[in-house]
Design a protein around this motif. Structure first.
Motif, mmCIF file in Angstrom:
data_model
loop_
_atom_site.group_PDB
_atom_site.id
_atom_site.type_symbol
_atom_site.label_atom_id
_atom_site.label_comp_id
_atom_site.label_asym_id
_atom_site.label_seq_id
_atom_site.Cartn_x
_atom_site.Cartn_y
_atom_site.Cartn_z
ATOM 1 N N LEU A 1 0.867 -1.147 0.009
ATOM 2 C CA LEU A 1 -0.020 -0.012 -0.039
ATOM 3 C C LEU A 1 0.824 1.387 0.011
ATOM 4 C CD1 LEU A 1 -2.538 -1.006 2.847
ATOM 5 C CD2 LEU A 1 -2.781 -1.298 0.448
ATOM 6 N N SER A 2 0.894 2.134 -0.995
ATOM 7 C CA SER A 2 1.561 3.053 -1.223
ATOM 8 C C SER A 2 0.675 4.377 -1.385
ATOM 9 C CB SER A 2 2.494 3.031 -2.562
ATOM 10 O OG SER A 2 2.775 4.580 -2.904
ATOM 11 N N THR A 3 0.816 5.101 -0.167
ATOM 12 C CA THR A 3 0.036 6.572 0.236
ATOM 13 C C THR A 3 0.382 7.198 -1.169
ATOM 14 O OG1 THR A 3 1.490 7.364 1.693
ATOM 15 C CG2 THR A 3 -0.685 6.482 2.472
ATOM 16 N N GLY A 4 1.570 7.378 -1.608
ATOM 17 C CA GLY A 4 1.974 8.242 -2.582
ATOM 18 C C GLY A 4 1.047 7.744 -4.100
ATOM 19 N N ASP A 5 1.208 6.352 -4.253
ATOM 20 C CA ASP A 5 0.424 5.957 -5.380
ATOM 21 C C ASP A 5 -1.080 6.336 -5.307
ATOM 22 O OD1 ASP A 5 2.561 4.842 -6.733
ATOM 23 O OD2 ASP A 5 2.143 2.799 -5.914
ATOM 24 N N LYS B 1 -10.291 -2.851 3.657
ATOM 25 C CA LYS B 1 -10.615 -3.829 2.563
ATOM 26 C C LYS B 1 -10.185 -5.384 2.844
ATOM 27 C CE LYS B 1 -11.884 -0.523 -0.474
ATOM 28 N NZ LYS B 1 -12.356 0.434 0.507
ATOM 29 N N ASP B 2 -10.600 -6.367 2.137
ATOM 30 C CA ASP B 2 -10.443 -7.597 2.489
ATOM 31 C C ASP B 2 -9.057 -8.029 1.888
ATOM 32 O OD1 ASP B 2 -12.855 -8.403 3.425
ATOM 33 O OD2 ASP B 2 -13.798 -9.201 1.591
ATOM 34 N N ASP B 3 -8.416 -7.326 0.958
ATOM 35 C CA ASP B 3 -7.192 -7.814 0.473
ATOM 36 C C ASP B 3 -5.946 -7.523 1.289
ATOM 37 O OD1 ASP B 3 -7.134 -5.043 -0.012
ATOM 38 O OD2 ASP B 3 -6.813 -5.027 -1.882
ATOM 39 N N VAL B 4 -6.328 -6.958 2.439
ATOM 40 C CA VAL B 4 -5.170 -6.565 3.545
ATOM 41 C C VAL B 4 -5.222 -7.672 4.676
ATOM 42 C CG1 VAL B 4 -5.047 -4.069 2.742
ATOM 43 C CG2 VAL B 4 -6.515 -4.750 4.862
ATOM 44 N N VAL C 1 5.804 -13.679 2.079
ATOM 45 C CA VAL C 1 4.840 -13.314 1.049
ATOM 46 C C VAL C 1 3.805 -14.283 1.349
ATOM 47 C CG1 VAL C 1 4.368 -13.304 -1.361
ATOM 48 C CG2 VAL C 1 6.664 -12.453 -0.341
ATOM 49 N N VAL C 2 2.540 -14.006 1.367
ATOM 50 C CA VAL C 2 1.435 -14.857 1.777
ATOM 51 C C VAL C 2 0.515 -14.778 0.270
ATOM 52 C CG1 VAL C 2 -0.423 -15.711 3.204
ATOM 53 C CG2 VAL C 2 1.646 -14.437 4.092
ATOM 54 N N VAL C 3 0.145 -15.847 -0.430
ATOM 55 C CA VAL C 3 -0.614 -15.905 -1.590
ATOM 56 C C VAL C 3 -2.119 -16.414 -1.347
ATOM 57 C CG1 VAL C 3 0.907 -15.223 -3.476
ATOM 58 C CG2 VAL C 3 0.668 -17.746 -2.488
ATOM 59 N N PHE D 1 -0.044 -6.754 5.326
ATOM 60 C CA PHE D 1 0.269 -5.494 4.153
ATOM 61 C C PHE D 1 1.471 -4.732 4.692
ATOM 62 C CE2 PHE D 1 -2.577 -4.437 7.864
ATOM 63 C CZ PHE D 1 -1.993 -3.201 8.434
ATOM 64 N N LEU D 2 2.106 -4.082 3.626
ATOM 65 C CA LEU D 2 3.346 -3.207 3.682
ATOM 66 C C LEU D 2 2.925 -1.799 3.530
ATOM 67 C CD1 LEU D 2 6.724 -4.027 2.608
ATOM 68 C CD2 LEU D 2 5.745 -2.175 2.018
#
Ligand code: AMP
Length: 185
Positions: free
Chosen positions: A3-7, A44-47, A183-185, A51-52
């Motif tokens: 998760l990049s706040t800049g992006d 959100k579910d994806d975190v 890394v967890v997939v 998360f990083l």
């Protein structure tokens, strides 16, 4: 999940002129706006598997707010990476950065694309971020000195700070960081 706040703000600036102006000048977006955006993103579910956070927190106030929001969820910060690069080296690296809209990132001399100004992955034209121009970079680094550097002390105190010498080679820096990331997939 990265998760990049800049992006996130580069996306927001397409429809928000005030955010656009802050980004263009290298100033920070007000804490309240950033914190609310991150708070919302973390629902959100994806975190859920981890998360990083990249580029956040950038002020002590943001760090305190992050602690408060994670406490509610019973989540603990595992590690905080402080990649240490001296001022002039940081200027050189940032000014030479070229990015592609697909997310790939290059450097004109340190990580050049195969064909000048073309993305190796999708062949689109590479661009320099507006805030990567040298005068803005120097302003951003002085914002860093005043507002973000105090976080080193903050996270040292909490025992989660991992210092990394950013002047080491790319592979050494990568290896050192990788040790802490599963890394967890
Ligand atoms: P970055 O891509 O992390 O270099 O961020 C680009 C710009 O987005 C910064 O110069 C700020 O204007 C804004 N920004 C990103 N993250 C934050 C944050 N945590 N707090 C305030 N502003 C931020």
């Amino acid at each position: 999940m990265h998760l990049s706040t800049g992006d996130m703000f580069r996306e927001v600036k397409k429809s928000d002129k005030v955010i656009g102006k802050l980004l263009a000048s290298g100033q920070l977006v007000p804490d309240e706006i950033v914190v609310n955006m991150v708070k919302n993103r973390l629902t959100k579910d994806d975190v859920k598997k981890g998360f990083l956070l990249d580029g956040f927190p950038r002020t002590v106030k943001q760090a305190e707010e992050l602690d408060a929001m994670l406490k509610v969820e019973n989540i603990k910060i595992d590690v905080v990476f402080f990649i240490d690069v001296r001022f002039e080296e940081a200027v050189k690296r940032i000014v030479g950065r070229r990015v592609c809209s697909c997310g790939a990132s290059y450097h004109v001399t340190m990580l050049p694309p195969k064909e000048v100004n073309r993305c190796d992955l999708c062949d689109k034209e590479l661009v320099q971020r507006n805030d990567d121009k040298e005068d803005i970079v120097r302003d951003r680094l002085s914002v860093y000195e005043k507002q973000t550097k105090p976080l080193i002390k903050y996270y040292k105190k909490s025992g989660s700070l991992i210092g990394i010498d950013g002047l080491n080679s790319e592979s050494e820096v990568f290896e050192r960081i990788s040790k802490y990331i599963k890394v967890v997939v």
